[in-house]
Design a protein around this motif. Structure first.
Motif, mmCIF file in Angstrom:
data_model
loop_
_atom_site.group_PDB
_atom_site.id
_atom_site.type_symbol
_atom_site.label_atom_id
_atom_site.label_comp_id
_atom_site.label_asym_id
_atom_site.label_seq_id
_atom_site.Cartn_x
_atom_site.Cartn_y
_atom_site.Cartn_z
ATOM 1 N N THR A 147 54.547 76.940 -6.760
ATOM 2 C CA THR A 147 53.407 76.867 -7.833
ATOM 3 C C THR A 147 52.826 75.416 -7.969
ATOM 4 N N ASP A 170 51.889 85.810 -7.691
ATOM 5 C CA ASP A 170 52.977 86.006 -8.312
ATOM 6 C C ASP A 170 52.742 86.940 -9.625
ATOM 7 N N ASP A 175 52.873 81.845 -12.861
ATOM 8 C CA ASP A 175 53.103 80.509 -13.569
ATOM 9 C C ASP A 175 51.719 79.698 -13.531
ATOM 10 N N ASP A 251 48.928 81.315 -4.326
ATOM 11 C CA ASP A 251 50.364 81.234 -4.758
ATOM 12 C C ASP A 251 51.231 82.384 -4.786
HETATM 13 MG MG MG Z 1 55.953 79.886 -8.947
#
Ligand code: MG
Ligand code: ATP
Length: 391
Positions: A147, A170, A175, A251
């Motif tokens: 991330t 994700d 995040d 990500d």
């Molecule tokens: Mg991550």
């Protein structure tokens, strides 16, 4: 019906529109959502309290997918530079705030143009060509810095007027929003009703503006929502985003989910991250073997060694031997990295001269920007017929 995009209800009241049937929305994303739901809608008036940059990006995104729909912009101050830019992106008219007669006339003209276009514009309109490059950041072991790297890569890519979208794939534990401290008002879960017919207006309605040139497609807030996202929706969204942005940075979670493989299939570049410890290296080796098995070409792959200077008994040489591949970038370890995350400002913005920022920027320059050796279109075919569309 006319859509009036104006966050200030009192200011909205002052707008006299020729069509009495007006629906007010607070922002351009809601306007995009409403437009997606109302294929017959032909006019969006953007009020003076919507930032000009947002209004222009909205008009630019709308033009290829809804050429018959018009955008009229109301501004507190109209200057030549803004007017030129507005007309360039397809705004039909810009009128000064408070000039009701000019607004009514601009709306009337725009509706007239729309009616004329409706006869000649074939529907549905074509999607813009998908020319953007998808860059997916992956590590099969959690906590390697995916991330952190994805955010900093996206920021480093978003310069020189390039448009970048960072996608948080994700889906269960994303995040990105918290790392850059933005409120996830819209997330990928809002794409569910669009499945099968995502267009640029719909995709634009899902995005969160982070900074000039960089938008975010955030992960669901509720972990249980991850399971509701079908893999084909991810494929659809990535294709549409590719047409809207120069780069789409993805990500990922630390596992080979079907969603991750779809992103890999669509990617022009795979950034594989590791840290200098045995479990991470073992997982990277497994990842490389899997990628070879899936026929992902090696020349679109970059291995990045994060925390490269960590004194853990393994040198960069040991790492290279263990993974039997060259390392494209060494990102040092620094407490300023977690500090930057806690501040919500990626280190490449906070401290561009920092060795971590320099390593990221060098990697972007040497490996990801167009013309960089490893970014040329790949020739090998993908794991599934029609699966990979590397650019
Ligand atoms: Mg991550
Ligand atoms: N180069 C670095 N120096 C110091 N700390 C780092 C560095 N890179 C990442 N970190 C820290 O490591 C932690 C994990 O990073 P990050 O969340 O980016 O990993 P991740 O691979 O996305 O994890 P997950 O698999 O849980 O999604 C964070 O606290 C981050 O600040």
């Amino acid at each position: 019906m006319t859509i009036l995009c104006e966050p200030d209800a009192a200011a909205a009241e002052e707008h006299v529109l020729p069509d009495g049937n007006v629906r007010r929305v607070d922002n351009v994303w809601d306007a995009a959502r409403l437009l997606s739901a109302e294929p017959a809608e032909l006019l969006v008036v953007i009020g003076p309290n919507v930032p000009t940059a947002e209004a222009l990006r909205f008009a630019e995104a709308l033009r290829p997918v809804r050429p018959a729909a018009g955008v009229v912009l109301v501004r507190a101050r109209v200057d030549v530079v803004m007017l030129t830019e507005a007309l360039r992106v397809g705004v039909r008219d810009v009128v000064p705030a408070g000039d009701q007669a000019a607004l009514a006339e601009a709306c009337r003209r725009s509706l007239e143009t729309s009616q004329g276009l409706l006869g000649s514009v074939p529907e549905p309109p074509a999607q813009p060509e998908a020319t953007g490059r998808i860059v997916t950041v992956f590590a099969a072991k959690g906590g390697c810095g995916k991330t952190t790297l994805a955010i900093n890569l996206a920021v480093a890519l978003a310069k020189d007027r390039r448009r970048v979208c960072l996608v948080d794939l994700d889906l269960a534990f994303g995040d990105v929003a918290i790392s850059v401290q933005v409120k996830p008002a819209r997330t990928i879960i809002d794409a569910l009703p669009m499945a099968g017919h995502v267009d640029t207006t719909g995709a634009a309605s899902l995005l969160t503006r982070y900074r000039p040139g960089l938008d975010l497609l955030l992960a669901p807030v509720t972990p249980g929502d991850a399971e509701k996202i079908p893999p084909h929706l991810v494929r659809e969204l990535l294709t549409v985003l590719q047409g809207m942005y120069d780069y789409v940075v993805v990500d990922t979670p630390a596992q080979f989910s079907e969603h991750v493989l779809i992103a890999m299939d669509a990617s022009a570049h795979h950034v594989l991250l590791t840290t200098p410890d045995v479990p991470a290296l073992k997982n990277l080796r497994v990842t490389l073997d899997t990628f070879d098995m899936l026929s992902y070409p090696a020349d679109i792959r970059s291995i990045v060694l994060n925390r490269s200077d960590a004194k853990v008994g393994l040198t960069a040489d040991d790492v290279m031997k263990a993974v039997r591949s060259p390392i494209a970038a060494h990102v040092p370890s620094s407490r300023e990295v977690p500090m930057s995350i806690n501040k919500g400002t990626p280190i490449v913005i906070d401290n561009p001269g920092h060795p971590v920022s320099q390593a990221v920027s060098r990697f972007v320059r040497e490996r990801l920007e167009r013309g960089a050796p490893a970014s040329r279109p790949a020739v090998a075919s993908g794991r599934r017929a029609g699966g990979r569309r590397a650019r």
